[in-house]
Write a protein that holds these residues in place. Structure first.
Motif, mmCIF file in Angstrom:
data_model
loop_
_atom_site.group_PDB
_atom_site.id
_atom_site.type_symbol
_atom_site.label_atom_id
_atom_site.label_comp_id
_atom_site.label_asym_id
_atom_site.label_seq_id
_atom_site.Cartn_x
_atom_site.Cartn_y
_atom_site.Cartn_z
ATOM 1 N N ASP A 37 21.691 66.548 46.822
ATOM 2 C CA ASP A 37 22.258 66.688 45.482
ATOM 3 C C ASP A 37 21.602 65.722 44.500
ATOM 4 O O ASP A 37 21.256 66.101 43.373
ATOM 5 C CB ASP A 37 23.775 66.439 45.527
ATOM 6 C CG ASP A 37 24.517 67.540 46.268
ATOM 7 O OD1 ASP A 37 23.944 68.629 46.446
ATOM 8 O OD2 ASP A 37 25.672 67.291 46.711
ATOM 9 N N SER A 38 21.397 64.472 44.928
ATOM 10 C CA SER A 38 20.791 63.464 44.055
ATOM 11 C C SER A 38 19.358 63.837 43.685
ATOM 12 O O SER A 38 18.905 63.580 42.567
ATOM 13 C CB SER A 38 20.808 62.090 44.739
ATOM 14 O OG SER A 38 22.121 61.658 44.990
ATOM 15 N N TYR A 95 25.845 62.563 54.437
ATOM 16 C CA TYR A 95 24.870 61.642 53.842
ATOM 17 C C TYR A 95 23.651 62.410 53.329
ATOM 18 O O TYR A 95 23.199 62.209 52.192
ATOM 19 C CB TYR A 95 24.450 60.607 54.890
ATOM 20 C CG TYR A 95 23.272 59.755 54.505
ATOM 21 C CD1 TYR A 95 23.412 58.647 53.678
ATOM 22 C CD2 TYR A 95 21.991 60.067 54.977
ATOM 23 C CE1 TYR A 95 22.322 57.869 53.324
ATOM 24 C CE2 TYR A 95 20.895 59.297 54.636
ATOM 25 C CZ TYR A 95 21.063 58.199 53.801
ATOM 26 O OH TYR A 95 19.974 57.435 53.451
ATOM 27 N N ARG A 110 23.413 65.644 52.626
ATOM 28 C CA ARG A 110 23.777 66.535 51.522
ATOM 29 C C ARG A 110 23.857 65.768 50.203
ATOM 30 O O ARG A 110 23.449 66.270 49.147
ATOM 31 C CB ARG A 110 25.098 67.235 51.822
ATOM 32 C CG ARG A 110 25.491 68.262 50.756
ATOM 33 C CD ARG A 110 26.534 69.223 51.252
ATOM 34 N NE ARG A 110 26.045 70.074 52.322
ATOM 35 C CZ ARG A 110 25.246 71.122 52.144
ATOM 36 N NH1 ARG A 110 24.808 71.423 50.924
ATOM 37 N NH2 ARG A 110 24.872 71.857 53.171
ATOM 38 N N GLN A 111 24.365 64.534 50.269
ATOM 39 C CA GLN A 111 24.408 63.711 49.057
ATOM 40 C C GLN A 111 23.000 63.435 48.550
ATOM 41 O O GLN A 111 22.737 63.447 47.330
ATOM 42 C CB GLN A 111 25.153 62.402 49.362
ATOM 43 C CG GLN A 111 25.336 61.469 48.169
ATOM 44 C CD GLN A 111 24.201 60.456 48.047
ATOM 45 O OE1 GLN A 111 23.736 59.923 49.050
ATOM 46 N NE2 GLN A 111 23.774 60.193 46.821
ATOM 47 N N LYS A 112 22.064 63.217 49.463
ATOM 48 C CA LYS A 112 20.668 62.995 49.070
ATOM 49 C C LYS A 112 20.074 64.254 48.438
ATOM 50 O O LYS A 112 19.324 64.189 47.456
ATOM 51 C CB LYS A 112 19.840 62.565 50.282
ATOM 52 C CG LYS A 112 20.254 61.225 50.891
ATOM 53 C CD LYS A 112 20.091 60.099 49.899
ATOM 54 C CE LYS A 112 20.469 58.754 50.501
ATOM 55 N NZ LYS A 112 20.362 57.656 49.509
ATOM 56 N N ASN A 144 17.239 57.799 45.646
ATOM 57 C CA ASN A 144 18.163 58.722 44.972
ATOM 58 C C ASN A 144 17.573 59.240 43.648
ATOM 59 O O ASN A 144 18.261 59.311 42.626
ATOM 60 C CB ASN A 144 19.515 58.058 44.714
ATOM 61 C CG ASN A 144 20.292 57.823 46.005
ATOM 62 O OD1 ASN A 144 20.419 58.736 46.824
ATOM 63 N ND2 ASN A 144 20.790 56.615 46.191
#
Length: 425
Positions: free
Chosen positions: A369-370, A363, A365-367, A322
């Protein structure tokens, strides 16, 4: 390497074998060198046959990975080293451009046998015998040094294991090309570099087939890892078809997907559960694996392909941690990264961790963004996801059946060869 050449697959294999097991470092290429120089002035084989025998020598132990069997291979007792011969035979038969000659690998430790499921022609028996002799010469040199070869060959010839014709070929090669001296001084490596780059001309399909043969030799050691690379390659191929990219970009993505984690060749593993498989996947993105990947590829692929592989590796590492990326990945690198995300999820169908499309895309998309990634390619994946998955499922089923059939065939041959050896040897 000359950067005009996109990829030198034989050099990749040579380097990869060097990382696989310290005790086998250089063994395959030394056997290939012995065969090359033995036959260089021999008129009994065509130029194409000599090239084939060289490649068979390089790949003759591609099925070897168990420590106890490597112990036997490097000893002078070769009658019990059949598992790697069977595994190597099946790999070459099913995936490599050398499928016609795969039986030479099955028989390369017992060239006098005749296993009824795989009959051997006289011509291929001669080749298997040559590979066996070159293999034993190198094992003798590793154990006892170059000076021991003379007495070793005399003893083997006296008991009928080697023919006078074959040992004469070796001594002729020694007089003309100084085989033992070249091996001892390591000067043979420069000759091999020149030969593999200038003389071995392979098509793009042959290049892919040799790479897949090697990757299957690593992945097929365990049910959990068996289809990890193949699934990723299938997903990558179907993904780029939806994007209508330039042909060179597609080529980089396809080869990059195959080479993405070739450094795993040096990762020891024993996986017996989904939890252990998860740990294995995490180990693949350690810095040490990245360094092995770079070491294998650095002098064997173009700068653009190497950069793509490095970026895809670094991007997945950022996903795991992340952490924000410090570079702008190329489209092929991003496609490869997403393909491996989907491949890992696909592998999790054998465990309890499989994610639906909604869960998986959330999951990823969260990566994104991070890590601070621009998401146009992720949007394309979301748009074409159902088509990519449906196309991949068909090919993935075939790949799974191919793997299961090979393992079934391997077990059957193990029983037959064990029975034959007990009865006749």
């Amino acid at each position: 390497m000359s950067r005009q050449q996109f990829i030198h697959v034989i050099d990749i294999l040579r380097h990869a074998f060097g990382y696989q097991n310290p005790r086998l470092i250089h063994h395959g290429e030394r056997v290939a060198y012995i065969l090359w120089k033995m036959l260089e002035d021999c008129e009994d084989y065509t130029g194409k046959e000599k090239q084939t025998i060289f490649l068979l020598g390089l790949l003759h132990d591609i099925g070897a990975y168990a420590d106890e069997e490597i112990d036997k291979m490097l000893s002078n007792d070769t009658m019990d080293t059949m598992d790697h011969s069977i595994f190597g035979y099946l790999l070459l038969k099913k995936f490599s451009p050398l499928s016609e000659y795969a039986d030479c690998i099955l028989y390369h430790h017992n060239h006098t046998a005749q296993y009824y499921p795989v009959p051997l022609s006289q011509r291929h028996r001669e080749i298997a015998r040559l590979i066996h002799m070159a293999d034993r010469i190198d094992a003798c040199m590793i154990r006892e040094g170059a000076d021991a070869v003379s007495s070793f060959l005399e003893s083997q010839e006296a008991c009928g294991l080697f023919s006078k014709k074959d040992t004469a070929l070796f001594w002729t090669g020694c007089r003309s090309h100084h085989i033992r001296e070249q091996l001892t001084s390591m000067a043979y490596l420069e000759q091999l570099d020149e030969y593999t780059k200038k003389e071995l001309r392979l098509s793009e399909q042959e290049t892919r087939d040799y790479l897949m043969t090697y990757l299957c030799s690593i992945d097929f050691r365990n049910d959990y890892t068996a289809l990890h690379t193949r699934y990723a390659l299938l997903i990558c191929t179907n993904f780029i078809q939806q994007l209508h990219l330039a042909e060179n970009t597609c080529k980089i993505a396809r080869f990059g997907a195959m080479l993405h984690c070739i450094g795993k060749t040096g990762v020891p593993f024993e996986i017996n559960s989904p939890v252990e498989f998860e740990e294995y996947l995490k180990r693949l993105y350690h810095a040490s694996v990245f360094e092995v990947t770079r070491g294998i590829l650095a002098e064997s692929v173009s700068d653009q392909l190497l950069t793509t592989v490095e970026q895809s590796f670094q991007l997945l590492n950022c996903f795991l941690g992340n952490t924000r990326i410090s570079f702008s990945p190329s489209p092929p690198a991003e496609i490869i990264t997403l393909s491996y995300c989907l491949s890992c999820n696909w592998n999790h169908q054998i465990s309890t961790g499989y994610l639906s499309k909604k869960q998986l895309m959330g999951y990823i998309r969260q990566k994104y963004d991070s890590c601070g990634l621009e998401d146009s390619i992720l949007q394309a994946l979301d748009k074409h996801y159902n088509r990519i998955v449906s196309q991949t499922q068909i090919a993935a089923l075939t790949a799974k059946e191919e793997y299961e059939q090979m393992i079934h065939e391997m077990h059957g041959l193990q029983v037959i060869l064990e029975h034959y050896n007990k009865k006749y040897l």
